[in-house]
Motif scaffolding. Structure first.
Motif, PDB file in Angstrom:
ATOM      1  N   VAL C  67       0.593  -1.051  -0.137  1.00 35.79           N
ATOM      2  CA  VAL C  67       0.222   0.157   0.325  1.00 35.79           C
ATOM      3  C   VAL C  67       1.139   1.252  -0.079  1.00 35.79           C
ATOM      4  N   ASP C  68       2.184   1.290   0.370  1.00 35.36           N
ATOM      5  CA  ASP C  68       3.070   2.379   0.486  1.00 35.36           C
ATOM      6  C   ASP C  68       3.784   2.533  -0.624  1.00 35.36           C
ATOM      7  N   TYR C  72      -3.993   0.196  -4.337  1.00 29.15           N
ATOM      8  CA  TYR C  72      -4.231  -1.522  -4.062  1.00 29.15           C
ATOM      9  C   TYR C  72      -5.639  -1.805  -4.489  1.00 29.15           C
ATOM     10  N   MET C  79      -7.456  -2.750   1.606  1.00 27.21           N
ATOM     11  CA  MET C  79      -6.292  -2.339   1.900  1.00 27.21           C
ATOM     12  C   MET C  79      -5.961  -0.469   2.344  1.00 27.21           C
ATOM     13  N   ALA C 348     -14.770   6.971   8.253  1.00 27.80           N
ATOM     14  CA  ALA C 348     -14.493   6.526   7.248  1.00 27.80           C
ATOM     15  C   ALA C 348     -15.086   5.337   6.053  1.00 27.80           C
ATOM     16  N   ASN C 351     -16.880   7.318   3.233  1.00 21.96           N
ATOM     17  CA  ASN C 351     -15.904   7.991   2.244  1.00 21.96           C
ATOM     18  C   ASN C 351     -15.531   6.304   1.719  1.00 21.96           C
ATOM     19  N   LEU C 354     -18.094   5.941  -0.671  1.00 25.57           N
ATOM     20  CA  LEU C 354     -18.010   7.420  -1.604  1.00 25.57           C
ATOM     21  C   LEU C 354     -17.150   6.780  -3.047  1.00 25.57           C
ATOM     22  N   ASN C 355     -16.345   6.664  -2.362  1.00 25.33           N
ATOM     23  CA  ASN C 355     -15.259   6.020  -3.011  1.00 25.33           C
ATOM     24  C   ASN C 355     -15.416   5.033  -4.364  1.00 25.33           C
ATOM     25  N   GLU C 426     -11.041   4.202   1.887  1.00 30.78           N
ATOM     26  CA  GLU C 426     -11.432   5.825   1.935  1.00 30.78           C
ATOM     27  C   GLU C 426     -10.227   6.577   2.034  1.00 30.78           C
ATOM     28  N   THR C 427      -8.692   6.146   2.370  1.00 32.17           N
ATOM     29  CA  THR C 427      -7.588   6.809   2.177  1.00 32.17           C
ATOM     30  C   THR C 427      -6.789   7.548   1.018  1.00 32.17           C
ATOM     31  N   GLU C 428      -7.691   6.677   0.197  1.00 33.90           N
ATOM     32  CA  GLU C 428      -7.406   7.057  -1.250  1.00 33.90           C
ATOM     33  C   GLU C 428      -8.323   8.562  -1.978  1.00 33.90           C
ATOM     34  N   SER C 429      -6.930   9.308  -2.027  1.00 34.08           N
ATOM     35  CA  SER C 429      -7.740  10.368  -2.683  1.00 34.08           C
ATOM     36  C   SER C 429      -8.495  10.706  -4.270  1.00 34.08           C
ATOM     37  N   ARG C 430      -9.065  11.870  -4.178  1.00 36.17           N
ATOM     38  CA  ARG C 430     -10.062  12.018  -5.738  1.00 36.17           C
ATOM     39  C   ARG C 430      -9.266  11.403  -7.125  1.00 36.17           C
ATOM     40  N   LEU C 433      -8.227   7.749  -7.669  1.00 41.19           N
ATOM     41  CA  LEU C 433      -8.899   7.785  -7.546  1.00 41.19           C
ATOM     42  C   LEU C 433      -9.191   7.548  -9.123  1.00 41.19           C
TER      43      LEU C 433
END
Lengths: 124, 444, 480
Positions: C67-68, C72, C79, C348, C351, C354-355, C426-430, C433
């Motif tokens: 993930v870093d 993923y 992930m 969390a 989002n 939403l994602n 949820e930890t991915e930015s727009r 995506l």
């Protein structure tokens, strides 16, 4: 070509009667559907099987499939060549038996080559 | 409050409007209204990193773990070379999922292939899997291997296995309808080998530990011979740290070798995560549960590693699979491999030498104290041993606790199971024994 | 540049060492090992200098993707980002021995108890055990509770667990390991449970039903109340597979949906890293009627306010793992919950959903969407018309690798032909995506104009597509 010296099941297995012995295998259609066969779990010699029993497991990389017996009796021989070279089932499904069974009974709903060919066509 | 959601409120609203929605709530319209929580979760408010650090420090302060430790009983304090955690914590390893996509997971797959090789070389077996949860579940999985390869639903186990291992075996066996029979421990603290033959009728095999729970060194060859004589399979539950000095399971005829890899570079961490290792013969390879990394090639002929023999596993075989294991303890397995490769053959031997030497020194010093006797004075042991004390063991331990010493584990029968490793310097042992002398003397 | 990479065994040179030990300060005792149990040969392990060992593993890590490294979206695996602080804080407990007397380990025991209590609130259950080591292990432990429940009521005919055909493979495998038979039921066209099939399947042999909600198609099971009623009326219990819990935190709780027992994957929803395949952690939550059967020890608070492990539980299923579970993983999950708090957990989940919907929306048209309605935390798409160009799911996956992404989960769920299951978290930015979707759209375009280029993928990786057939036919599972 589907050989006409033997009978077929709806699960795409074949059985060839040679005197008191029934040789069991899978059809070319089955081998193709499974994809590259990587392992054949052969039954133990002396194992008793009954009609409809899953007597063998065939593995491809991403699937496993039971192979069912169309006879009842005792396994007297297995095709040990498949242990080291499972791909033989892909290459020559009709030339490679899996197990030979000294049989007491044969399933009564088997198809001949012509009927199996029609069954395959119908499945398409 | 900490948030790991990068999108701002504004961006979230924009994304909602792309979807033609006004509010987050509309995303959940499939959920019947009367089922919804409709109130905030009753949890403490979120905190910042600074606050979190102090909250965790608060818990840590309630542990008394900074004194001298002379306890093992299945989890051992060994030195962990700095390279072990630092390499395992490369985030390409620890933030990855199971290596389903081989082309972008060669690092983990090769590390696993190397781990499997290390386990094979430690145990002398032909093939190892990529780990299970811990030693106890490895033993339970070995029991299932016995059932499947022998088609018999009965297994013997030595009463001198770690009680947690016995408990887990029994839990699994109950569900699977496997009969388990305990082979007792003799007055010498060793498995009663003479009881094996009489109980083997219909059994698939037996599992025994080396060293056993009491630290004693079993005659695994004799156990293995007795099991094989009755056409059973032998499962050896081994402490891998002994293998620099002691015979490998394959060398006394084990069909399956299992154990807990915690001593190989994994921290005590209050019981986990540890790693269960499993190795077996080529003949039983397809009965082995769990992930296995294998070698193949790409079209150019480069050596490539993949997860292989997957048709054994639950995601393909579903209800016909012999085990349900999916996630295992991969990163812990890699840590164990790094540890073994750091130590090498000489280091593995040296660390084993230190353990057996320290434990024997401790045993001698303790036995010299009035009121303490070795329970099995004639029996060879590795880095643990049992003593009996005139002063009740718990009282002795409570007195030691007050000066920051964790003494041996009090056994249900009142004995004490002591442990020493390379982490215990001679001065520590001397200090412990002086302290015990004064405690026992003071009470007398 | 493609290349294989030397094994650590191939780097070994006799006599090199990366360890050191102090001088032995007590007499040697090796002679006490009985003759027959002494090592007969030197261990055949590699010998390297420390720097060579460090480079070996560092370079191996560069042939891996986490993930870093990048996005993923592996469906059903959640992930999400693994917070760094949690790793550091978990290490604070590294030296605590698990067999310490309870009064010396109050910090660890209390942290576990507090985690159990928070998971109860999040899931609407009455009690949690943290002992199981992974999701599948939790399933097994949970099913053992169901078995014990029926056994203790003398209802021994309840031997069957019903599992939808869309379920994770672990579900039927766990049921068999817990000693049950499995009855698989077909899913409804929308991927949910077919109520008629369920009614036909339940009976006096029904021990329980295992269900994921949201389903493995990423859709919320709207009939959940009806399903619970059918199973409960038949005398069975309801098992919740928590693999998809990340969709619903703070919004709806398994306990309120009617589930009797469930597991959580801490390494999915609660952000603990998956370690390239483990360690995970699979806590099991139960309603009060299943509490007597929980594995020992159960943590309880005594009259002095001390947390003590209680082994005196005659109806317990026993132990499923040694000691207390994957404690280090539990600490990280605790840290995650405390960092976010109740509001943050809900944020969390919102989002995450939403994602997933955003991705599904943007892929519509270019890819097939078998169930086109609001999804939860993941969406299932197919290659659609791309198969007419000979481009299949596995090809798209490999093409994504070349574009810097870990592929989605592929060919699962089994009930969707050529499935790709995308879970962004949820930890991915727009923009992450958007860039991912752009890559997917580019692949769809190339697939139609130059399918050969897709079939050749991946070309950017250290090695090409492996020959998996050869690997399985002639297994090489160790270095000689």
């Amino acid at each position: 070509m589907i050989p006409n010296d033997r009978k077929y099941t709806r699960d795409h297995e074949w059985v060839k009667i040679e005197g008191s012995i029934a040789k069991l295998g899978i059809t070319a259609h089955a081998a193709e559907a499974l994809g590259d066969i990587v392992f054949v779990e052969l039954p133990a010699v002396d194992k008793d099987v009954a009609i409809g029993d899953g007597y063998c497991v065939v593995e491809s990389v991403k699937a496993v499939s039971n192979v069912y017996s169309s006879v009842s009796g005792k396994v007297v021989e297995v095709n040990e060549a498949l242990d080291a070279n499972p791909e033989k089932l892909n290459e020559d499904a009709y030339g490679q038996f899996i197990a030979a069974v000294e049989f007491t009974e044969v399933a009564d709903n088997l198809m001949d080559a012509e009927a199996y060919e029609a069954f395959l066509a119908e499945q398409e | 409050m900490k948030s790991y959601v990068p999108n701002t409120e504004k961006e979230r609203r924009e994304m909602l409007s792309v979807l033609g929605l006004e509010s987050m709530d509309e995303l959940f319209s499939d959920i019947p209204a009367d089922l919804r929580l409709n109130r905030p979760l009753d949890l403490p408010d979120g905190v910042s990193e600074i606050e979190l650090r102090s909250i965790l420090a608060g818990y840590a302060l309630q542990n008394e773990d900074d004194g001298l430790l002379f306890r093992g009983a299945g989890a051992y304090s060994h030195y962990i070379p700095s390279v072990v955690p630092q390499l395992a914590m490369r985030s390409e390893f620890y933030t990855a999922y199971t290596p389903y996509q081989a082309e972008m997971s060669q690092g983990m797959l090769q590390a696993l292939f190397e781990y499997q090789t290390v386990i094979c070389r430690l145990t002398g077996m032909d093939v190892a899997n990529a780990s299970v949860y811990d030693g106890a579940t490895a033993a339970a999985e070995a029991m299932i291997m016995l059932r499947d390869s022998k088609r018999r639903k009965k297994m013997l186990y030595s009463a001198a296995l770690n009680p947690d291992v016995i408990a887990v075996i029994k839990t699994y066996a109950h569900c699977l309808g496997i009969e388990t029979v305990e082979i007792p421990v003799g007055a010498d603290g060793l498995t009663d080998i003479s009881a094996i033959a009489a109980n083997m009728e219909g059994a698939a095999g037996m599992i025994a530990a080396q060293p056993n729970y009491y630290g004693n060194i079993e005659d695994m060859q004799a156990i293995s011979d007795a099991v094989h004589a009755a056409n059973g399979l032998m499962v050896a539950y081994v402490n891998p740290i002994t293998l620099g000095l002691m015979k490998r399971p394959a060398e006394y005829g084990a069909d399956i070798a299992v154990g807990d890899g915690q001593p190989l570079g994994l921290p005590l961490s209050f019981g986990g995560p540890y790693v269960g290792f499993m190795a077996t013969t080529a003949k039983l390879m397809r009965n082995l549960p769990g992930r296995i990394a294998g070698q193949t090639a790409d079209a150019e002929g480069n050596r490539v590693f993949v997860l292989t023999l997957q048709a054994r596993e639950q995601h393909i075989r579903r209800e016909k699979a012999s085990s349900n294991i999916c996630s295992n303890q991969m990163l812990c397995a890699v840590m164990a491999a790094i540890y073994c490769c750091t130590m090498g053959p000489a280091g593995m031997k040296e660390v084993a030498q230190h353990n057996i030497a320290k434990a024997h020194y401790l045993a001698e010093q303790l036995a010299a104290i009035d009121g303490i006797t070795l329970r099995y004075p004639e029996t060879p042991f590795f880095n643990e041993f049992v003593v009996d004390t005139t002063l009740p063991a718990q009282e002795l331990n409570d007195a030691l606790k007050d000066i920051g010493i964790t003494g041996g584990l009090v056994l249900p029968d009142g004995g004490m199971l002591w442990c020493a490793t390379e982490m215990n310097a001679r001065e520590e042992i001397d200090f412990l024994c002086d302290t015990i002398k004064s405690i026992m003397g003071g009470i007398r | 540049m493609r290349s294989s990479y030397k094994l650590i065994f191939e780097r070994s040179r006799e006599g090199r060492r990366a360890y050191d030990m102090p001088e032995l300060d007590v007499p040697c005792a090796c002679g006490t090992i009985p003759e027959g149990m002494r090592a007969v040969s030197r261990l055949d392990l590699p010998e390297l200098g420390e720097v060579d060992l460090v480079r070996h593993y560092t370079n191996l890590s560069r042939r891996n993707f986490g993930v870093d490294n990048g996005f993923y979206p592996l469906g059903s695996c959640t992930m999400k980002y693994n917070p760094k602080i949690n790793e550091e804080l978990a290490a604070m407990f590294n030296s605590v021995h698990p067999r310490l007397d309870a009064d010396m380990a109050q910090g660890c025991l209390r942290l576990m108890k507090d985690t159990e209590d928070m998971l109860c609130e999040i899931c609407g259950m009455d009690a949690f055990t943290l002992q199981p080591a992974a999701g599948a292990h939790g399933e097994l432990a949970g099913l053992m509770h169901i078995r014990a429940y029926h056994e203790h009521r003398g209802d021994t005919a309840r031997t069957t667990i019903i599992v939808p055909d869309a379920a994770h493979g672990t579900n039927p495998a766990s049921a068999v390991m817990a000693g049950f038979k499995v009855k698989e039921i077909k899913s409804a066209p929308d991927g949910g449970v077919d109520l008629d099939a369920l009614r036909a399947a339940v009976g006096s042999d029904t021990a329980g039903l295992m269900l994921t909600n949201p389903s493995t198609l990423g859709l919320f099971e709207r009939n959940i109340k009806k399903i619970a009623e059918i199973v409960h009326n038949a005398g069975g219990l309801l098992y919740y597979d928590g693999a998809n819990l990340n969709a619903i935190m703070g919004i709806v709780r398994p306990g309120d949906m009617g589930f009797d027992v469930m597991h959580i994957n801490l390494h999915k929803t609660f952000s603990t890293p998956h370690g390239g395949g483990g360690p995970g952690s699979g806590p099991v939550g139960v309603k009060s009627h299943l509490m007597p059967f929980m594995p020992v020890p159960v943590l309880k608070e005594d009259e002095d306010g001390m947390i003590v492990p209680d082994y005196d539980r005659p109806e317990s299923i026993g132990k499923v793992k040694s000691l207390y579970g994957n404690f280090g993983v539990i600490v990280k999950a605790y840290c995650y919950i405390r960092s976010l708090g109740g509001r943050g957990l809900k944020e969390a989940s919102e989002n995450a959903v939403l994602n997933a919907n955003y991705i599904m929306h943007r892929l519509r048209g270019a890819y097939g969407i078998p169930h086109d309605r609001t999804c939860m935390h993941e969406c299932v798409v197919t290659p659609g018309e791309l198969v007419d160009y000979g481009v299949h799911t596995s090809d798209i996956a490999k093409a994504l690798i070349d574009r810097g992404y870990h592929p989605p989960t592929i060919y699962f769920p089994l009930i969707v032909h050529e499935a790709m299951m995308i879970e962004p978290t949820e930890t991915e930015s727009r923009e992450t995506l958007d860039e991912f979707v752009d890559a997917m759209l580019d692949i769809a375009k190339v697939a139609k104009t130059d399918p050969g280029a897709i079939h050749a993928a991946p070309v950017t990786t250290p090695v090409g597509r492996p020959d998996e057939v050869a690997a399985a036919r002639k297994p090489i599972v160790k270095y000689w």
